[in-house]
Design a protein around this motif. Structure first.
Motif, PDB file in Angstrom:
ATOM      1  N   HIS A   1       0.696  -1.116   0.189  1.00 33.66           N
ATOM      2  CA  HIS A   1       0.084  -0.308   0.087  1.00 33.66           C
ATOM      3  C   HIS A   1       0.305   1.137  -0.376  1.00 33.66           C
TER       4      HIS A   1
ATOM      5  N   HIS B   1      -3.770   2.210   8.824  1.00 33.52           N
ATOM      6  CA  HIS B   1      -3.062   1.813  10.133  1.00 33.52           C
ATOM      7  C   HIS B   1      -2.052   2.924  11.157  1.00 33.52           C
TER       8      HIS B   1
ATOM      9  N   PHE C   1       7.010  -2.753   9.544  1.00 33.67           N
ATOM     10  CA  PHE C   1       7.836  -2.325   9.151  1.00 33.67           C
ATOM     11  C   PHE C   1       9.330  -2.189   9.365  1.00 33.67           C
TER      12      PHE C   1
ATOM     13  N   GLU D   1       3.708  -9.720   4.115  1.00 32.39           N
ATOM     14  CA  GLU D   1       3.524  -8.495   5.164  1.00 32.39           C
ATOM     15  C   GLU D   1       1.620  -9.147   6.223  1.00 32.39           C
ATOM     16  N   THR D   2       1.000 -10.063   4.873  1.00 31.54           N
ATOM     17  CA  THR D   2      -0.469  -9.678   5.833  1.00 31.54           C
ATOM     18  C   THR D   2      -1.067 -11.247   5.361  1.00 31.54           C
TER      19      THR D   2
ATOM     20  N   LYS E   1       3.800  -8.097  14.360  1.00 37.63           N
ATOM     21  CA  LYS E   1       2.819  -7.494  13.553  1.00 37.63           C
ATOM     22  C   LYS E   1       1.910  -7.788  14.343  1.00 37.63           C
TER      23      LYS E   1
ATOM     24  N   LEU F   1      -7.854   1.442   4.275  1.00 34.38           N
ATOM     25  CA  LEU F   1      -7.136   1.359   3.011  1.00 34.38           C
ATOM     26  C   LEU F   1      -7.759   2.276   1.262  1.00 34.38           C
TER      27      LEU F   1
ATOM     28  N   THR G   1       4.433   3.762   4.109  1.00 35.34           N
ATOM     29  CA  THR G   1       5.173   2.531   3.499  1.00 35.34           C
ATOM     30  C   THR G   1       6.489   2.852   3.110  1.00 35.34           C
TER      31      THR G   1
ATOM     32  N   HIS H   1      -8.019  -8.913   3.637  1.00 36.78           N
ATOM     33  CA  HIS H   1      -6.245  -7.921   2.062  1.00 36.78           C
ATOM     34  C   HIS H   1      -7.958  -7.929   0.961  1.00 36.78           C
TER      35      HIS H   1
ATOM     36  N   ASP I   1      -0.269  -4.821  14.617  1.00 36.35           N
ATOM     37  CA  ASP I   1      -0.972  -4.106  13.254  1.00 36.35           C
ATOM     38  C   ASP I   1      -1.931  -5.162  13.081  1.00 36.35           C
TER      39      ASP I   1
ATOM     40  N   GLU J   1       1.655   4.660   0.763  1.00 35.56           N
ATOM     41  CA  GLU J   1       1.152   5.825   1.426  1.00 35.56           C
ATOM     42  C   GLU J   1       2.485   6.170   2.101  1.00 35.56           C
TER      43      GLU J   1
ATOM     44  N   LEU K   1     -10.594  -3.196   1.015  1.00 34.57           N
ATOM     45  CA  LEU K   1      -9.724  -2.990   2.375  1.00 34.57           C
ATOM     46  C   LEU K   1     -10.509  -1.375   3.382  1.00 34.57           C
TER      47      LEU K   1
HETATM   48  N1  RBV Z   1      -1.345  -2.190   6.341  1.00 32.24           N
HETATM   49  N2  RBV Z   1      -0.790  -1.267   5.651  1.00 32.24           N
HETATM   50  C1  RBV Z   1      -1.493  -0.031   6.193  1.00 32.24           C
HETATM   51  N3  RBV Z   1       0.907   1.151   4.859  1.00 32.24           N
HETATM   52  O1  RBV Z   1      -1.323   1.610   6.367  1.00 32.24           O
HETATM   53  N4  RBV Z   1      -1.856  -0.319   6.407  1.00 32.24           N
HETATM   54  C2  RBV Z   1      -2.477  -1.507   6.750  1.00 32.24           C
HETATM   55  C3  RBV Z   1      -0.311   1.335   5.741  1.00 32.24           C
HETATM   56  C4  RBV Z   1      -0.959  -3.450   5.656  1.00 32.24           C
HETATM   57  C5  RBV Z   1      -1.039  -3.944   6.874  1.00 32.24           C
HETATM   58  O2  RBV Z   1       0.234  -4.786   7.774  1.00 32.24           O
HETATM   59  C6  RBV Z   1      -2.056  -5.648   6.458  1.00 32.24           C
HETATM   60  O3  RBV Z   1      -1.705  -7.086   7.339  1.00 32.24           O
HETATM   61  C7  RBV Z   1      -2.243  -5.233   5.215  1.00 32.24           C
HETATM   62  O4  RBV Z   1      -2.051  -4.097   4.890  1.00 32.24           O
HETATM   63  C8  RBV Z   1      -3.355  -6.305   4.326  1.00 32.24           C
HETATM   64  O5  RBV Z   1      -3.520  -5.232   3.087  1.00 32.24           O
END
Ligand code: RBV
Length: 429
Positions: A60, A358, A367, A159-160, A189, A350, A65, A304, A193, A62, A347
């Motif tokens: 993602h 998050h 991260f 990651e997920t 995680k 996001l 990340t 997801h 998270d 943003e 999702l």
């Molecule tokens: N996640 N990333 C973000 N970059 O803002 N927020 C959530 C962000 C990740 C989170 O770790 C989760 O496992 C994954 O997005 C789902 O796609």
């Protein structure tokens, strides 16, 4: 080099200059709250552990990340990045990343399926030696369409939950041909998270998108895994009455003992005001459920992929639909009921227009683990054969210790006598 026509974000924006400045501003704010990546980044900058490596990423894109991407690039890697969801990219952040001399960003918001996969191919065109995925789309595309690259790939990180689940299925089939760390499965995680991140950001995104209250609502949480636990706890903390649906008997019991109402979705459908899916599975809310729902319910997904709520079935049932607010699509049924779907069932934390993902602090943790996993995969590549690997616990602890130190939280250590006691079996009454 695999040729790709798909252009980086800088070539796709009308005013890339303004976008970059805004993206950088968002990144600066995030970075101020990411002490783990700051510390790991200092080490990477000094030691250049990724010199000569090419890292391909689908995440993602943003602000938070972006700090991970920069941390890896500043450690010597050439990084190519794209999104892992058609709606989660912040174009301004993507543009800011793309100015870094070691980074190419192809991520763009509101891409269709064709552009989404073209951008993934563009990343693969950089011939990565390491992949960092959120959802496994890079690993899948490489295995399916570019198997010739596998020999030069050292390994990957995922990651997920959904990505790890897909990878384990692939591994069980003997189809996964390089090693990948299951970053999702670490305590650093999952316990933060998945629980706090998903809980806080999903509820915040729904509240901001609808301007509606949680208090007094019947909130149906589908799935009581780590994400569902977080959502249930936070919704309950905001004075909602939480109903949990489950398919796993121990989790159903756990939810029951936590004080939530547990019932099948067919029953929950009749009483819920808000439905939030967190299962990672498909067809969790389907036609028979839509048929029983009350007028005005909210439907959202925190898993997801956008497969948990069967929107095709809802579309079939609906006689009309309209955009009720930004990020809210109202499906009107024949009898006059209106069911409101948030963020197209994607999702929600996001993908809604105002969503930010998050909170920064939890992504710093996730991260941080990602960053040290990339380092580990390259440093000790001989130790990892093709397949899914648990992250070494020492690495996860290293990240926890950095965070505790940054928070100014001290904790105890075992004495030698305690160590000896824990390791021995010959003590009793
Ligand atoms: N996640 N990333 C973000 N970059 O803002 N927020 C959530 C962000 C990740 C989170 O770790 C989760 O496992 C994954 O997005 C789902 O796609």
């Amino acid at each position: 080099m695999t040729e790709s026509e798909y252009p980086p974000i800088s070539e796709q924006l009308d005013d890339a200059e303004t976008a970059r400045a805004e993206g950088r501003r968002k990144m600066d704010w995030a970075a101020q709250h990411m002490p783990i990546l700051e510390r790991v980044g200092e080490e990477f900058e000094a030691e250049q552990p990724f010199e000569g490596e090419r890292i391909g990423m689908a995440m993602h894109v943003e602000a938070k990340t972006a700090i991970l991407v920069e941390t890896l690039a500043d450690g010597g890697a050439e990084v190519a990045v794209t999104g892992c969801n058609p709606l989660s990219t912040h174009d301004d952040v993507s543009a800011a990343l793309d100015t870094h001399e070691n980074i190419t960003s192809y991520a763009k918001r509101e891409v269709d399926d064709e552009e989404y996969y073209a951008a993934i191919e563009a990343v693969i065109g950089h011939e990565p030696t390491v992949t960092v995925d959120d959802g496994m789309d890079l690993v899948a595309a490489i295995h399916e369409d570019y198997p010739e690259l596998i020999d030069s790939i050292v390994g990957g990180c995922e990651e997920t939950t959904t990505g790890v689940h897909r990878l384990r299925a692939m591994d069980a089939d003997g189809a996964l041909e390089y090693p990948v760390f299951a970053v999702n499965d670490t305590p650093m995680k999952r316990l933060f998270d998945n629980v706090h991140g998903t809980g806080e950001s999903s509820l915040a995104s729904i509240a901001m998108t609808t301007n509606l209250s949680w208090a007094g609502k019947n909130v149906v949480v589908a799935g009581y895994g780590y994400c569902g636990k977080g959502v249930a706890k936070k919704a309950s903390g905001q004075n909602a009455n939480v109903i949990v649906t489950e398919v796993e008997p121990r989790r159903a019991l756990e939810a029951h003992m936590e004080g939530y109402d547990v019932m099948p979705m067919a029953e929950a459908a009749e009483v819920g005001d808000v439905f939030l899916t967190t299962t990672g599975n498909r067809d969790v809310i389907v036609r028979e459920h839509f048929e029983r729902m009350n007028d005005g319910v909210l439907l959202a997904n925190a898993g997801h992929f956008d497969i948990e709520i069967d929107l095709d079935a809802l579309d079939d049932l609906a006689v009309d639909r309209h955009e009720a607010r930004d990020g809210v699509e109202a499906y009107e049924l024949e009898d006059g009921r209106q069911l409101n779907v948030i963020a197209e069932g994607r999702l929600v934390n996001l993908a809604a227009p105002i969503s930010l993902g998050h909170p920064v602090e939890v992504m710093d943790q996730s991260f941080g683990v990602q960053a040290v996993c990339v380092r580990e995969m390259l440093e000790n590549s001989d130790e990892y054969e093709a397949g899914v690997h648990d992250v070494p616990d020492e690495l996860d602890k290293e990240i926890a210790e950095i965070k505790l130190e940054a928070e100014g939280v001290a904790f105890d250590s075992l004495t030698d006598v305690q160590h000896e006691y824990m390791d021995s079996w010959d003590h009793g009454t």
